[in-house]
Design an enzyme around this catalytic site. Structure first.
Site, PDB file in Angstrom:
ATOM      1  N   THR A 125       1.662   2.657  -2.096  1.00 50.58           N
ATOM      2  CA  THR A 125       2.764   3.538  -2.484  1.00 50.58           C
ATOM      3  C   THR A 125       2.376   4.437  -3.645  1.00 50.58           C
ATOM      4  OG1 THR A 125       4.991   3.542  -3.479  1.00 50.58           O
ATOM      5  CG2 THR A 125       3.620   1.636  -3.920  1.00 50.58           C
ATOM      6  N   ASP A 126       2.998   5.600  -3.709  1.00 50.24           N
ATOM      7  CA  ASP A 126       2.761   6.492  -4.844  1.00 50.24           C
ATOM      8  C   ASP A 126       3.353   5.938  -6.132  1.00 50.24           C
ATOM      9  OD1 ASP A 126       5.449   6.887  -4.263  1.00 50.24           O
ATOM     10  OD2 ASP A 126       5.332   9.066  -4.108  1.00 50.24           O
ATOM     11  N   GLU A 127       4.186   4.909  -6.020  1.00 49.94           N
ATOM     12  CA  GLU A 127       4.796   4.334  -7.217  1.00 49.94           C
ATOM     13  C   GLU A 127       3.784   3.659  -8.138  1.00 49.94           C
ATOM     14  OE1 GLU A 127       8.602   2.368  -6.940  1.00 49.94           O
ATOM     15  OE2 GLU A 127       8.894   3.138  -4.912  1.00 49.94           O
TER      16      GLU A 127
END
Length: 327
Positions: A125-127
């Protein structure tokens, strides 16, 4: 080719299975899923009778049974979607996220090493990058330092680091994709878009964190599936690829758009206390995945959100049954 898809009864995993069966009718696709609250076996009904598909209920943290399963099936590729992914749940109960997202990935990679040095793809995820200022043109690249904000993103970042360590230390052939917010059919109604659709259809308050000005990049799930397909077939081993929708929108604008398309009043919108550690803005640089694999998102957001809303209208019984099961 035999591909194991973990977490395949969930949102992105099931869409990936549908896409791969359409695209590669000669491949064997095996889904393993623990069937937690977000996993729904009925999602896979459209492919259950396909002779090249198999479902096995299995926990990726169960080393003994994972080893037995790999020994039996001898896969060529593993695509790991299996994860606890809801930020709010990770704030309330971090332990299950550490167990599934880190230990589960660890067990799968050990199985890949033991049974043929199997190609392993980690869906991330980009998180893991943290967030960006609201008023800026900055983008996440694959070289952006990891700077997590929640137990969820920390568990995914930890798994990513472990994946890269297995490549460097043991030579395991791995890739990682880090995606932005997905939307589309079969998403469990706890994430923003399906939650707002479900509540709006029932004329219930639409809870928006803080001021609603947080920005997310929205990626239609089938576009994400196409990117993973390219990465596992043509991506460079040992590399990370960012996969985004090139569609940044404020949360409040998403909610207002859903109200408009469903003919509901914006008076349903209710502002609630902000999430702890709430990231401000996500935005992904697609330069690498485009230059190396010629991938770009194909689905315009206006088209994608119309298709998504229509799916939820046509499959109301599916998501209402899920809600009832988990409340």
């Amino acid at each position: 080719m035999t591909i194991i898809v973990t977490g395949g009864a969930g949102f992105i995993g099931s869409n990936f299975i549908f896409y791969m069966i359409r695209s590669y009718p000669d491949y064997r696709i095996i889904c393993i899923d623990k069937l937690t609250y977000a996993g729904n076996l009925s999602t896979l009904v459209p492919v259950m009778k396909n002779p090249n598909f198999r479902f096995v209920k299995l926990d990726i943290c169960d080393r003994e049974n994972i080893y037995n399963f790999f020994n039996e099936e001898r896969p060529d590729v593993v695509v790991n979607f299996a994860a606890e992914s809801h930020v709010d749940r990770s704030i309330e109960n971090p332990e299950i996220f550490l167990q599934t997202n880190i230990i589960g990935t660890f067990v799968l990679m050990d199985a890949c090493r033991k049974y043929g040095n199997v190609r392993f793809h980690q869906v991330s995820t980009d998180e893991v990058y943290g967030d960006l200022p609201l008023e800026s043109d900055l983008l996440f690249t694959e070289d952006t330092p990891i700077h997590t904000s929640s137990p969820y993103s920390s568990s995914k970042a930890s798994a990513d680091l472990l994946v890269m360590a297995y490549h460097r230390t043991y030579g395991l052939p791995v890739t990682i994709s880090r995606c932005s917010n997905n939307y589309g059919p079969y998403q469990f109604p706890e994430k923003l878009i399906p939650l707002m659709i479900a509540k709006a259809l029932n004329n219930k308050p639409l809870p928006v964190y803080g001021t609603g000005l947080n920005v997310r990049d929205w990626l239609y799930v089938e576009d994400h599936c196409k990117a993973i397909d390219l990465i596992i077939h043509k991506g460079k081993v040992g590399e990370i690829y960012n996969v985004g929708g090139h569609n940044e929108m404020k949360n409040i604008d998403i909610v207002k758009l859903i109200c408009k398309k469903l003919g509901k009043s914006e008076s349903l919108i209710t502002y609630v206390e902000d999430r702890k550690g709430h990231d401000l803005r996500y935005a992904i640089d697609l330069t690498k995945v485009y230059h190396e694999l010629r991938w770009l998102p194909e689905t315009n957001f206006d088209v994608g959100i119309k298709k998504t809303i229509q799916w939820y209208l046509e499959n109301r019984e599916w998501w209402e049954r899920l809600n009832e099961r988990n409340n």
